[in-house]
Motif scaffolding. Structure first.
Motif, PDB file in Angstrom:
ATOM      1  N   ARG A   1       0.831  -1.197   0.000  1.00 47.20           N
ATOM      2  CA  ARG A   1       0.000   0.000   0.000  1.00 47.20           C
ATOM      3  C   ARG A   1       0.866   1.247   0.000  1.00 47.20           C
ATOM      4  NH1 ARG A   1      -4.703  -2.109   0.374  1.00 47.20           N
ATOM      5  NH2 ARG A   1      -5.356  -3.482   2.039  1.00 47.20           N
TER       6      ARG A   1
ATOM      7  N   GLY B   1     -12.017  10.242  10.567  1.00 46.36           N
ATOM      8  CA  GLY B   1     -10.928   9.288  10.737  1.00 46.36           C
ATOM      9  C   GLY B   1     -10.261   9.433  12.099  1.00 46.36           C
ATOM     10  N   MET B   2     -10.096  10.685  12.537  1.00 46.49           N
ATOM     11  CA  MET B   2      -9.464  10.945  13.834  1.00 46.49           C
ATOM     12  C   MET B   2     -10.363  10.469  14.980  1.00 46.49           C
ATOM     13  SD  MET B   2      -6.438  12.113  13.798  1.00 46.49           S
ATOM     14  CE  MET B   2      -5.365  12.333  12.401  1.00 46.49           C
TER      15      MET B   2
ATOM     16  N   ILE C   1      -8.205   6.761   4.334  1.00 45.31           N
ATOM     17  CA  ILE C   1      -8.286   6.776   5.794  1.00 45.31           C
ATOM     18  C   ILE C   1      -8.590   5.356   6.297  1.00 45.31           C
ATOM     19  CG2 ILE C   1      -9.415   7.857   7.781  1.00 45.31           C
ATOM     20  CD1 ILE C   1      -7.909   9.837   6.005  1.00 45.31           C
ATOM     21  N   GLN C   2      -9.430   4.645   5.552  1.00 50.53           N
ATOM     22  CA  GLN C   2      -9.720   3.260   5.896  1.00 50.53           C
ATOM     23  C   GLN C   2      -8.442   2.435   5.978  1.00 50.53           C
ATOM     24  OE1 GLN C   2     -12.997   0.759   4.200  1.00 50.53           O
ATOM     25  NE2 GLN C   2     -11.403   0.004   2.862  1.00 50.53           N
ATOM     26  N   ALA C   3      -7.562   2.638   4.998  1.00 51.48           N
ATOM     27  CA  ALA C   3      -6.302   1.894   4.989  1.00 51.48           C
ATOM     28  C   ALA C   3      -5.486   2.214   6.242  1.00 51.48           C
ATOM     29  CB  ALA C   3      -5.504   2.231   3.728  1.00 51.48           C
ATOM     30  N   GLN C   4      -5.477   3.489   6.646  1.00 51.18           N
ATOM     31  CA  GLN C   4      -4.739   3.866   7.863  1.00 51.18           C
ATOM     32  C   GLN C   4      -5.319   3.173   9.098  1.00 51.18           C
ATOM     33  OE1 GLN C   4      -5.202   8.130   7.996  1.00 51.18           O
ATOM     34  NE2 GLN C   4      -3.719   8.547   6.381  1.00 51.18           N
TER      35      GLN C   4
ATOM     36  N   ARG D   1     -10.002   6.884  15.424  1.00 43.42           N
ATOM     37  CA  ARG D   1      -8.758   6.602  16.162  1.00 43.42           C
ATOM     38  C   ARG D   1      -8.965   6.760  17.664  1.00 43.42           C
ATOM     39  NH1 ARG D   1      -3.962   7.636  12.451  1.00 43.42           N
ATOM     40  NH2 ARG D   1      -4.999   7.927  10.488  1.00 43.42           N
TER      41      ARG D   1
ATOM     42  N   SER E   1     -11.862  15.043  12.842  1.00 42.41           N
ATOM     43  CA  SER E   1     -12.458  14.528  11.609  1.00 42.41           C
ATOM     44  C   SER E   1     -12.915  13.091  11.857  1.00 42.41           C
ATOM     45  CB  SER E   1     -11.415  14.545  10.498  1.00 42.41           C
ATOM     46  OG  SER E   1     -10.412  13.591  10.781  1.00 42.41           O
TER      47      SER E   1
ATOM     48  N   ASP F   1      -4.558  -0.511   9.252  1.00 37.28           N
ATOM     49  CA  ASP F   1      -3.158  -0.696   9.640  1.00 37.28           C
ATOM     50  C   ASP F   1      -2.994  -0.572  11.150  1.00 37.28           C
ATOM     51  OD1 ASP F   1      -2.177  -1.240   7.198  1.00 37.28           O
ATOM     52  OD2 ASP F   1      -1.187   0.688   6.863  1.00 37.28           O
TER      53      ASP F   1
ATOM     54  N   VAL G   1       0.691   4.395   1.668  1.00 33.15           N
ATOM     55  CA  VAL G   1      -0.086   5.033   2.728  1.00 33.15           C
ATOM     56  C   VAL G   1       0.160   6.541   2.697  1.00 33.15           C
ATOM     57  CG1 VAL G   1      -0.526   5.133   5.199  1.00 33.15           C
ATOM     58  CG2 VAL G   1      -0.004   2.950   4.125  1.00 33.15           C
TER      59      VAL G   1
ATOM     60  N   GLU H   1      -4.483  13.945   6.618  1.00 30.74           N
ATOM     61  CA  GLU H   1      -5.822  13.989   6.083  1.00 30.74           C
ATOM     62  C   GLU H   1      -5.955  15.108   5.059  1.00 30.74           C
ATOM     63  OE1 GLU H   1      -8.712  13.930   9.158  1.00 30.74           O
ATOM     64  OE2 GLU H   1      -8.007  11.953   9.779  1.00 30.74           O
TER      65      GLU H   1
END
Lengths: 344, 336
Positions: A279, B158-159, B189-192, B162, B156, B195, A281, A285
């Motif tokens: 990936r 994604g945050m 963001i999904q990938a982050q 987290r 946000s 992970d 990455v 954001e």
């Protein structure tokens, strides 16, 4: 070659800017800034094709769709539909153009009046635009449309709540078709549906396109659906086009690092492939469209950004060996910097 | 080694026995320590209700009407309210699709993090604060010390997710249940987030139940897969064989109707016909029969049991599980 190419485009968008002023919370306060939702976008939609418009939330894809439907005021630039400039068209012309461009929403339930029977909802635009004369002809047309989208004519007397999500989306499609449009803006039409139902609706849209010669602008955040349905694909990032080209080029050999990272992030239902993938990455954001970065918009998240990228904005340009148009200073050396997606 | 979690014949009913919905019907599975189980299915398949029932979070009119849930040797269904509360958040944690609705909007995230550390983890306020900063750093939130005083709306999507993960793993649980944790997020963001889940799992050594509709996510994350349809597990097994040699026609249908990046030249999807129907009453037939391409009279008379089929450890609930690949092949040849 492709017969579609030789004809003039159905839609031409040139240097389109759509900005939304942010009002201060104080009465009579000064505007606090400007959201640059779309900031200098140009592309064509060819007759009979499906153009996929993809990007993450806030990239401006829906704003462009709404502008083509004349639902958003254009700040700068132009949108030409079938040779007529929509921003300068007189009201009767603009209204006629409105009939020829229709919209399919993500949530068909929110877009159907719960107190209107399905038959009445579909008949409304037929009456409004005077497309059929007399009640019998209108009723016949409603039945025809229901059959066209795979529903029984008897459903005309039912109400939206009696239907499942997939069926409601079919009703939404029937209502759009009632206007006999040439272009349909499909804004995330299958995102809310389960995968087995999503496939039914995608197939229906493909069948209708073939049968009726429709042109689609297909807006979605799902790259796999876009790949499946589109002839050409435009990838947007923060109000600009990062890359645009034939589906095969954009997916097989993307020339923008954002496209590569997007593709590398899409999970593939193949365990062996998933384990072997690398990936790309992205850091952080999406920056605020109130205050986008200078130079290349992608510079703050780009894994291969150079000093130049934060100074000069790269133009949307073709590669030395053809392929897609990409707005990246390093697109020619991309293969040595980032892995290619698995899709190739 | 005994599994960390062992669910047998779990039944969850909403409404009356005759007319209500059997949201979860005879679900059995086991999870080893540190293992990842992906539960996949469409809306209404019972995957979320299964996840909620593991923490005894089913609320009326729903109720667990049968089965057992053994967690680390103890039966969660037999515990009183006080005991189950000491398990929640400490030994088993859960995260949901929408972090905005699971975070308290009027408390700072620092407060929400230290609360669990003090109440469930038994730390002093000072220790809890230090640990809260570490946790935020662990899930990749920049300048964590400064952000402790922020409210959920400052973050946000994604945050926020987290932050939810940080709260969920605060007490180093043995099991984390993640229900569609990335569905509301953009793909990068999904990938982050995926992970982060993977690396936390390794670090803490926790088992993970990943509930999702996205076959791609489980392909990359899960050791084992359970496919649910109509409240039942219809196929289960190690990830590779379930994807490569599925033995339940529903699994095949799901895979065929998914548009995929690795098959760019496939111009036509093959949807599953018809619509899913809410599972009512006892299953005296295969719930998938009305939509199945391989349906035979027996399918509407007798409910198939989840039995060994295909590769080792693979099980499928289909009367023709052993012959599914061959039957599909014949069908395809006939179609051409």
């Amino acid at each position: 070659m492709n017969p579609i190419v030789s004809r003039p485009p159905l839609v031409s968008i040139r240097d389109l800017k759509i900005h939304f002023p942010m009002r201060s919370r104080m009465l009579f306060g000064k505007p606090e800034g400007v959201v640059q939702a779309v900031d200098g976008v140009s592309f064509d939609i060819r007759r009979g094709e499906t153009l996929g418009l993809v990007g993450e939330s806030g990239c401006g894809k829906t704003t462009i769709g709404r502008a083509i439907l004349q639902l958003n005021r254009i700040t700068e630039g132009s949108i030409t539909f079938d040779g007529k400039d929509l921003s300068s068209a007189a009201e009767p012309d603009a209204r006629r153009a409105r009939r020829r461009v229709q919209l399919i929403f993500q949530d068909p339930y929110a877009s159907l009046n719960p107190r209107m029977s399905v038959g009445r909802a579909i008949a409304e635009p037929i009456r409004l635009h005077g497309l059929r004369q007399g009640e019998a002809a209108i009723r016949e047309r409603v039945h025809e449309l229901l059959v066209l989208v795979g529903l029984a004519p008897s459903y005309a007397s039912r109400y939206p709540h009696e239907f499942s999500g997939g069926q409601r989306q079919r009703i939404g499609i029937a209502r759009a078709l009632a206007c006999e449009p040439e272009l349909i803006v499909c804004d995330e039409p299958v995102s809310a549906l389960d995968v087995s139902i999503q496939a039914q609706v995608v197939n229906l849209l493909q069948d209708l396109q073939e049968k009726l010669g429709l042109t689609y602008l297909f807006i979605a955040h799902g790259l796999s659906v876009i790949q499946h349905i589109s002839d050409r694909v435009a990838v947007m990032y923060l109000g600009r086009i990062a890359e645009i080209g034939e589906r095969r080029d954009v997916y097989g050999n993307p020339r923008h690092p954002y496209t590569r990272s997007l593709l590398s992030a899409v999970p593939i239902p193949n365990p062996k492939l998933e384990r072997a993938r690398r990936r790309i990455v992205l850091n952080g954001e999406l920056p605020s469209p109130l205050n986008p970065p200078k130079g290349c918009r992608f510079v703050t998240r780009c894994p291969i950004a150079l000093e130049r990228c934060s100074r000069e904005e790269p133009p949307l340009a073709p590669g030395a060996h053809g392929g897609s148009l990409a707005a990246c200073w390093r697109s020619e050396e991309l293969d040595s910097l980032l892995p290619r997606p698995v899709a190739a | 080694m005994t599994p960390i979690l062992s669910v047998s014949d779990l039944k969850v009913q909403f409404g009356s026995a005759e007319n209500g919905v059997r949201a979860v019907d005879d679900v059995s599975f086991a999870l080893e320590r540190g293992e990842t189980l992906g539960i996949v299915g469409e809306s209404g398949s019972g995957k979320s209700v299964t996840g909620l029932s593991l923490l005894r979070l089913i609320s009326k009119p729903g109720r667990v009407i049968g089965g057992s849930i053994l967690f680390d040797g103890r039966d969660l269904l037999a515990m009183d309210e006080k005991e189950i509360r000491s398990v929640r958040g400490r030994e088993i944690s859960m995260i949901f699709q929408d972090p905005m609705t699971s975070l308290n909007p009027v408390l700072t995230i620092g407060r929400q993090l230290t609360e669990i550390l003090e109440v469930q983890g038994g730390l002093t306020p000072g220790q809890a604060r230090t640990r809260a900063v570490e946790l935020l750093a662990l899930v990749g939130i920049p300048s964590p010390e400064r952000r402790l005083g922020d409210y959920p709306h400052h973050f946000s999507g994604g945050m926020r997710q987290r932050v939810m993960i940080a709260i969920a793993v605060a007490c180093r649980p043995k099991l984390l249940i993640a229900d569609e944790p990335t569905t509301a997020l953009d793909v990068t963001i999904q990938a982050q987030i995926l992970d982060i889940l993977k690396s936390l799992q390794k670090e803490i050594g926790m088992a993970l139940i990943l509930i999702t509709h996205d076959l791609g996510i489980v392909a990359g994350m899960a050791d084992r897969i359970a496919v649910m349809y109509g409240g039942r597990i219809v196929e289960e097994g190690p990830t590779d064989p379930v994807f490569e040699d599925p033995r339940m026609p529903y699994t095949v249908g799901l895979l065929r109707s998914t548009p995929r990046l690795d098959r760019p030249e496939e111009r036509r999807l093959r949807p599953i016909r018809g619509l899913p129907v809410a599972p009512r009453g006892e299953a005296r037939f295969c719930r998938f029969a009305p939509r199945c391409d391989l349906v035979e009279p027996v399918c509407t008379r007798e409910a198939p049991q989840l039995e060994a089929a295909g590769a080792e450890g693979q099980r499928a609930a289909c009367h023709f599980a052993e012959r599914v690949p061959e039957l599909l092949h014949t069908q395809e040849e006939a179609a051409q």
